[in-house]
Enzyme design. Structure first.
Site, mmCIF file in Angstrom:
data_model
loop_
_atom_site.group_PDB
_atom_site.id
_atom_site.type_symbol
_atom_site.label_atom_id
_atom_site.label_comp_id
_atom_site.label_asym_id
_atom_site.label_seq_id
_atom_site.Cartn_x
_atom_site.Cartn_y
_atom_site.Cartn_z
ATOM 1 N N GLU A 1 0.840 -1.211 0.000
ATOM 2 C CA GLU A 1 0.000 0.000 0.000
ATOM 3 C C GLU A 1 0.877 1.266 0.000
ATOM 4 O OE1 GLU A 1 -2.198 0.631 3.633
ATOM 5 O OE2 GLU A 1 -3.624 1.974 2.643
ATOM 6 N N LYS B 1 -9.444 2.624 -2.222
ATOM 7 C CA LYS B 1 -9.656 2.053 -0.885
ATOM 8 C C LYS B 1 -11.043 2.454 -0.376
ATOM 9 C CE LYS B 1 -7.152 2.069 3.550
ATOM 10 N NZ LYS B 1 -5.812 2.364 4.113
ATOM 11 N N CYS C 1 -5.725 -2.584 2.202
ATOM 12 C CA CYS C 1 -5.431 -2.616 3.648
ATOM 13 C C CYS C 1 -6.634 -2.804 4.567
ATOM 14 C CB CYS C 1 -4.609 -1.398 4.037
ATOM 15 S SG CYS C 1 -3.869 -1.653 5.683
HETATM 16 N N1 URP Z 1 -3.238 1.311 6.139
HETATM 17 C C1 URP Z 1 -4.264 0.895 6.846
HETATM 18 O O1 URP Z 1 -5.392 0.896 6.393
HETATM 19 N N2 URP Z 1 -3.978 0.511 8.098
HETATM 20 C C2 URP Z 1 -4.962 0.230 9.058
HETATM 21 C C3 URP Z 1 -4.512 -0.738 10.057
HETATM 22 C C4 URP Z 1 -4.959 -2.106 9.740
HETATM 23 O O2 URP Z 1 -5.996 -2.272 9.121
HETATM 24 O O3 URP Z 1 -4.280 -3.025 10.137
#
Ligand code: URP
Length: 421
Positions: free
Chosen positions: A119, A196, A233
């Site tokens: 990401e 996203k 993510c």
């Molecule tokens: N980049 C991101 O969405 N991180 C959130 C933390 C997670 O979902 O583990």
């Protein structure tokens, strides 16, 4: 919580369990054993010279009479940011391009057909700071930005589909920023982009300051090597997000991520001995006066990591590819976590551990927690329909019932269906 000194769950199990126990533990934790993939020795030499881990695995499917095997090799890349976050923006981006170029070269020699990066791979994960400059300067066009042109060259050169998750600047719509993955065909043409859908508002993951929830739905991209989708993510915590990519026909869903285990709470204990860099003793297991009670109450995301993408592969009869970045990232200015605790500069420990899961519930071992790496995995996409025919989750899904009930549940005047005495 362990930091860089703890290599991986698999290594720990292999080191400490008797063989017979290890076999059973692995059967339960990892499913049917994946075959080791034979990769060229030159690739291992190049990986070792380039200081990154290279691993290869393969999933088997049954032979069919009416369909040929549909073999595809995917490459998952996890990496550190090679330069400190206070280095000039263009220098950081260029260093990341060079790093990814070198890893992609090795992927090509391993016969990878589709490669996916982590990401927001062109930048440090600076969203925790909530500052705009210089971080918004990492954003670029998903149509003709320098990174997309770079990825198009990679795709053409290596005849490889490239999935490139970036911070997108959409100049056509008022310079809005998005967290986007661009899918580039092996011809070098841009197949499209996906955004996203779910933005975290948890701990130091303060990403809503930078971009809004994606507005492109759940596109699936038909490539020469199969139908692919990208669930970015935090979207992996949302089973319906995975489901919709699957409803649209995805056979492989990539989950490029940036995640740490426990979040730093900024307390004196964390500041002196960050939980991802324990000083002698693990704060987590300690009951001393320096123990961090906040961290003890936080869900450790690393314990969710092996479960969520694997569960999505099972539930949706598809392959899932979970990718996480590696290492610590430190920012020039202190930031807070919005919890009244002390400010800090470290995000936490990005624990790598990228892996691939199959529709039959089996999964590859993870890449290490502390090294850059390339995971090459051979899939036979026929396995998706074969498992569907056995377990029938699509057939038994009752989607019409859920569609009706959810349509009611989101209405402002809905009252939950609770039966009372
Ligand atoms: N980049 C991101 O969405 N991180 C959130 C933390 C997670 O979902 O583990």
């Amino acid at each position: 919580m362990a930091g860089a000194e703890w290599e991986s769950l698999e290594q720990c199990l292999e080191k400490n369990l008797p063989l017979a126990d290890l076999r059973e533990v692995k059967r339960i934790l990892y499913g049917k054993e994946t075959r080791e993939l034979h990769l060229p020795s030159g690739a291992f030499e190049a990986a070792s010279k380039g200081d990154f881990e290279l691993r290869g695995y393969g999933f088997e499917a049954a032979e069919e009479q009416q369909r040929r095997p549909r073999i595809v090799r995917v490459g998952l890349v996890q990496n550190r940011t090679p330069l400190p976050a206070d280095t000039p923006v263009v220098k950081q981006v260029t260093a990341l391009h060079r790093r990814i170029e070198a890893i992609t070269e090795v992927a090509a020699t391993c016969g990878v057909n589709i490669i996916c990066f982590q990401e927001a791979w062109t930048m440090p994960f600076a969203f925790c700071t909530r500052e705009r400059l210089p971080w918004t300067e990492f954003a670029e066009s998903a149509e003709d930005g320098p990174t997309i042109r770079f990825c198009q060259e990679l795709a053409r050169k290596h005849d490889m589909v490239v999935v490139s998750p970036i911070l997108e600047r959409d100049a056509e719509h008022g310079d809005v920023l998005w967290n986007t993955a661009v899918v580039i065909s092996n011809s070098g043409a841009i197949l499209g982009k996906t955004r996203k859908n779910h933005i975290p508002r948890v701990g130091d993951f303060n990403e809503s300051t930078y971009y809004m929830e994606g507005n492109l739905g759940h596109p699936v991209f038909q490539t020469q090597f199969g139908r692919i989708a990208v669930n970015i993510c935090y979207g992996r915590h949302h089973p319906l997000n995975w489901l919709m990519y699957s409803v649209n026909g995805a056979e492989i869903i990539f989950n490029p991520s940036a995640t740490v285990g426990a979040l730093s709470c900024g307390c004196e204990s964390c500041t002196l001995h960050p939980p991802w860099r324990p000083a002698g003793k693990m704060l987590y297991s300690s009951r001393s006066s320096t123990v961090c009670l906040i961290s003890e109450n936080v869900i450790d995301g690393e314990s969710l990591w092996p479960i969520e993408a694997r569960n999505a592969a099972i539930a949706n009869h598809c392959f899932t590819c979970a990718i996480n970045r590696v290492g610590e990232e430190r920012f020039p200015n202190e930031f807070t976590s919005g919890d009244g605790k002390k400010a800090h500069r470290d995000f936490g420990y990005f624990y790598g551990s990228s892996y691939v899961a199959a529709p039959d519930g089996s999964r590859t071992p993870g890449l290490s927690r502390n090294q850059d790496g390339l995971l090459v995995t051979e899939l036979d996409l026929n396995l998706c329909r074969q498992v569907n025919d056995i377990w029938g989750f699509k057939m038994t899904g009752r989607y019409e019932m859920y569609a009706q009930e959810l349509a009611e549940a989101v209405k402002p005047n809905y009252s939950p269906n609770i039966v009372k005495e």
